[in-house]
Design an enzyme around this catalytic site. Structure first.
Site, mmCIF file in Angstrom:
data_model
loop_
_atom_site.group_PDB
_atom_site.id
_atom_site.type_symbol
_atom_site.label_atom_id
_atom_site.label_comp_id
_atom_site.label_asym_id
_atom_site.label_seq_id
_atom_site.Cartn_x
_atom_site.Cartn_y
_atom_site.Cartn_z
ATOM 1 N N LEU A 46 -1.343 9.789 23.480
ATOM 2 C CA LEU A 46 -0.143 8.970 23.733
ATOM 3 C C LEU A 46 -0.509 7.671 24.446
ATOM 4 O O LEU A 46 0.349 6.833 24.689
ATOM 5 C CB LEU A 46 0.852 9.742 24.594
ATOM 6 C CG LEU A 46 1.565 10.929 23.940
ATOM 7 C CD1 LEU A 46 2.501 11.597 24.937
ATOM 8 C CD2 LEU A 46 2.345 10.482 22.708
ATOM 9 N N CYS A 55 -27.836 -4.414 22.989
ATOM 10 C CA CYS A 55 -28.715 -3.262 23.225
ATOM 11 C C CYS A 55 -29.527 -2.934 21.964
ATOM 12 O O CYS A 55 -30.461 -3.655 21.647
ATOM 13 C CB CYS A 55 -27.911 -2.086 23.741
ATOM 14 S SG CYS A 55 -28.923 -0.976 24.721
ATOM 15 N N LEU A 56 -29.163 -1.896 21.203
ATOM 16 C CA LEU A 56 -29.896 -1.636 19.958
ATOM 17 C C LEU A 56 -29.823 -2.868 19.056
ATOM 18 O O LEU A 56 -30.746 -3.131 18.287
ATOM 19 C CB LEU A 56 -29.316 -0.412 19.241
ATOM 20 C CG LEU A 56 -30.078 0.008 17.982
ATOM 21 C CD1 LEU A 56 -31.468 0.536 18.332
ATOM 22 C CD2 LEU A 56 -29.316 1.068 17.197
ATOM 23 N N GLU A 61 -20.073 -5.980 27.058
ATOM 24 C CA GLU A 61 -18.704 -5.634 26.659
ATOM 25 C C GLU A 61 -17.991 -4.814 27.723
ATOM 26 O O GLU A 61 -16.757 -4.816 27.783
ATOM 27 C CB GLU A 61 -18.709 -4.891 25.319
ATOM 28 C CG GLU A 61 -19.214 -3.442 25.332
ATOM 29 C CD GLU A 61 -20.739 -3.317 25.251
ATOM 30 O OE1 GLU A 61 -21.434 -4.314 25.499
ATOM 31 O OE2 GLU A 61 -21.218 -2.193 24.960
ATOM 32 N N HIS A 121 -25.064 -4.190 28.205
ATOM 33 C CA HIS A 121 -23.759 -3.958 27.570
ATOM 34 C C HIS A 121 -22.687 -4.842 28.220
ATOM 35 O O HIS A 121 -21.853 -4.349 28.998
ATOM 36 C CB HIS A 121 -23.371 -2.480 27.689
ATOM 37 C CG HIS A 121 -24.176 -1.599 26.793
ATOM 38 N ND1 HIS A 121 -23.883 -1.438 25.461
ATOM 39 C CD2 HIS A 121 -25.291 -0.884 27.032
ATOM 40 C CE1 HIS A 121 -24.778 -0.626 24.911
ATOM 41 N NE2 HIS A 121 -25.647 -0.273 25.847
ATOM 42 N N GLY A 143 -4.221 6.788 29.347
ATOM 43 C CA GLY A 143 -5.142 5.923 30.082
ATOM 44 C C GLY A 143 -4.607 4.505 30.182
ATOM 45 O O GLY A 143 -4.684 3.870 31.233
HETATM 46 N N1 GLN Z 1 -31.449 3.617 21.330
HETATM 47 C C1 GLN Z 1 -31.807 2.457 22.079
HETATM 48 C C2 GLN Z 1 -32.479 2.821 23.385
HETATM 49 O O1 GLN Z 1 -32.360 3.910 23.860
HETATM 50 C C3 GLN Z 1 -30.618 1.577 22.348
HETATM 51 C C4 GLN Z 1 -29.548 2.234 23.172
HETATM 52 C C5 GLN Z 1 -28.253 1.496 23.149
HETATM 53 O O2 GLN Z 1 -28.023 0.679 22.271
HETATM 54 N N2 GLN Z 1 -27.376 1.789 24.075
HETATM 55 O O3 GLN Z 1 -33.142 1.996 23.963
#
Ligand code: GLN
Length: 540
Positions: A15, A379-380, A511, A509, A18
């Protein structure tokens, strides 16, 4: 003494409890109160860190490195206030700690029981937030009233109200009021039953927030007030919003939710208009245009797997007064249908784990680099951009990340992304993840520096692998710009490409720190570059 505001949910899940709790938090902050928010999750995992996105959506990471429920993301986006380890309490954590105490002999001689030991542990963990002296502690209980696993939490919350007293506690129940099409009628019975279930436990809700798809009439509200024993002015309607979930604070403010809460707690604070949110909503309702952004992920079919990424993209759009149209591109599909990359004005590769979709993501990074498409790697996403650059610019054809060696069944010839331990040539496996906030120093005259407009930044991390510093010289010789470095451990935090409108990637990150009223600089600049590209290609 802190006042306790306790939000429970009834009838059905999903719903938006949060978002409602976070919106109430926003209203209290707007009244000049300091708040802390905490999410109680009745599942048995210690934290959601090990759960698949299919089970749980995104894992939200706090500055102090807690892997938490994504509702904490809503809390931070709406209130602008950082959460921490203390802000997410799972049943797993509670049982774990109680059982460890039992083994240590802390309860020696006693029988360890749900009540009082588990209930006390829940209350103690919540009350730790009092150390920070907030005016209000806002608690959201996950799940729905009637769930077996939630029972002990409700009992603890009932006790908490008794412990601190009626004047210092208030219960808000979020419920669903369905419209039955066949009968053409709104039904209040599920809400009545849900409140009855709460009363059975000893909790008497003082505010009802009714989620509904249709308008409720005075008659419905009278009925809800009467049968649920709640004053009429405390029956609040939260109808589905037309444009954005960010309208909720305004919807609740209009109906005086904050006024009711302050009255109950006998706190006098002047009411103030939510100016920044009003402006935000008017931008959302009247955008200057729409920009299409491709997010190349592995869980594109799921709504919550990249929650904070999607929100941060929308925020970046708000800064330019644009609507962001997110095109969810399944990384695996790129291998067979690369043409999809042409349909967007910007490409983002989010974080991730595992081999599936890697080649598609690498292909997307290559496309962005070669076609001047604005690119943001997270990140990745940064690791993919580095692998692509190593393979196609530096000529290291078999470059890869050692993360995938086991899955691929080969030892990477050019481990351009690997564990720190591997870089240092030590064999034992170190700590597992880099989690939480880490500092980064930005190189001046880079796009990253211009976006942040400061040299020292801090962003949150959640990863194991790092760009291999042994290749740094080779990367730089071939034109890659290392725009951010961790000053303590020397690892590469940010990269970018010169002679490209906007190709930036970060190991962190960002974001997680974006807010609708304060868009993150990287997302703001990425969207601005995508809009520019779109306007150049389709001048209107
Ligand atoms: N798998 C990658 C790592 O462990 C990136 C992790 C991610 O994108 N949060 O470094």
């Amino acid at each position: 003494m802190a006042k306790y505001l306790i939000v429970t949910g009834g009838v059905v899940s999903s719903l938006g409890k949060g978002i409602t709790a976070a919106s109430i938090g926003r209203l209290l902050i707007n009244r000049g109160l300091s708040i802390r928010m905490v999410k109680l999750d009745p599942y048995l995992n210690i934290d959601p860190g090990t759960m698949s996105p299919y089970q749980h959506g995104e894992v939200y990471v706090t500055d102090d490195g807690a892997e938490t429920d994504l509702d904490l993301g809503h809390y931070e986006r709406y209130t602008g206030q950082p959460t921490s380890q203390k802000s997410n309490i799972t049943a797993g954590r509670i049982y774990w700690d109680v059982l460890q105490k039992e083994r240590r002999g802390d309860y020696l001689g006693g029988t360890v029981q749900m009540i009082p030991h588990i209930s006390n542990e829940i209350k103690e963990k919540i009350r730790r937030l009092e150390d920070e002296s907030p005016d209000v502690i806002l608690i959201e209980l996950g799940g729905t009233v009637g769930d077996i696993e939630g029972l002990i939490f409700l009992e603890a919350l009932r006790q908490l109200g008794a412990d601190v007293g009626r004047d210092n506690s208030m219960y808000i129940h979020l419920t669903y009021v369905p419209y039955i099409k066949a009968a053409k009628e709104v039904k209040t019975k599920p809400t009545q039953q849900s409140v009855a279930k709460l009363r059975e436990i000893g909790i008497l809700p003082q505010i009802l927030v009714c989620r509904t798809e249709v308008n409720l009439t005075g008659e419905h509200l009278d009925k809800l007030a009467m049968f649920c024993n709640v004053p009429r002015e405390c029956v609040i309607v939260e109808k589905d919003v037309e444009t954005s979930i960010y309208e909720i604070p305004l919807v609740l403010a209009e109906q005086g939710v904050d006024e009711q809460i302050l009255n109950h707690f006998r706190i006098v604070r002047p009411s103030r208009p939510l100016k920044d949110w009003q402006k935000l909503i008017s931008v959302i309702r009247n955008p200057k245009g729409t920009v299409r952004i491709g997010v190349v992920g592995k869980y594109s079919e799921l709504q919550d797997a990249y929650k904070s990424i999607y929100e941060a993209l929308y925020h970046g759009g708000y800064a330019a007064e644009y609507k962001v149209d997110i095109v969810k591109i399944a990384a695996e599909d790129i291998e067979t249908n690369p043409a999809i990359l042409k349909t967007v004005s910007g490409l983002l590769i989010p974080g991730g784990f595992g081999l599936r979709g890697m080649e598609g993501k690498i292909r997307a990074a290559q496309y962005a680099r070669e076609n001047n498409t604005p690119f943001l790697g997270i990140c990745l996403g940064l690791q993919c951009a580095v692998i692509e650059f190593a393979r196609n610019v530096c000529g290291l054809t078999h470059a890869h990340s050692t993360e995938f060696d086991a899955e691929r069944g080969v030892k990477t010839e050019h481990p351009v992304v690997c564990l720190l331990e591997e870089q240092r040539n030590v064999t034992e496996k170190g700590g597992t993840m880099r989690l939480g906030a880490y500092p980064c120093v930005l190189e001046k005259n880079t796009k990253a520096f211009k976006a942040y407009d400061q040299e020292k930044i801090s962003e949150r991390h959640r990863h194991r692998y790092e760009v291999n510093n042994h290749y740094r010289e080779q990367f730089e010789k071939n034109g890659l710009i290392i725009s951010g470095i961790n000053p303590d451990i020397g690892v590469i935090e940010m990269i970018e490409l010169p002679d490209h409108p906007w190709f930036v990637a970060t190991q962190a990150h960002p974001e997680l720190k974006s807010q609708p009223v304060l868009p993150h600089p990287l997302f703001r600049e990425f969207i601005a570059a995508a809009i520019k590209k779109q306007l150049m290609e389709n001048p209107s």
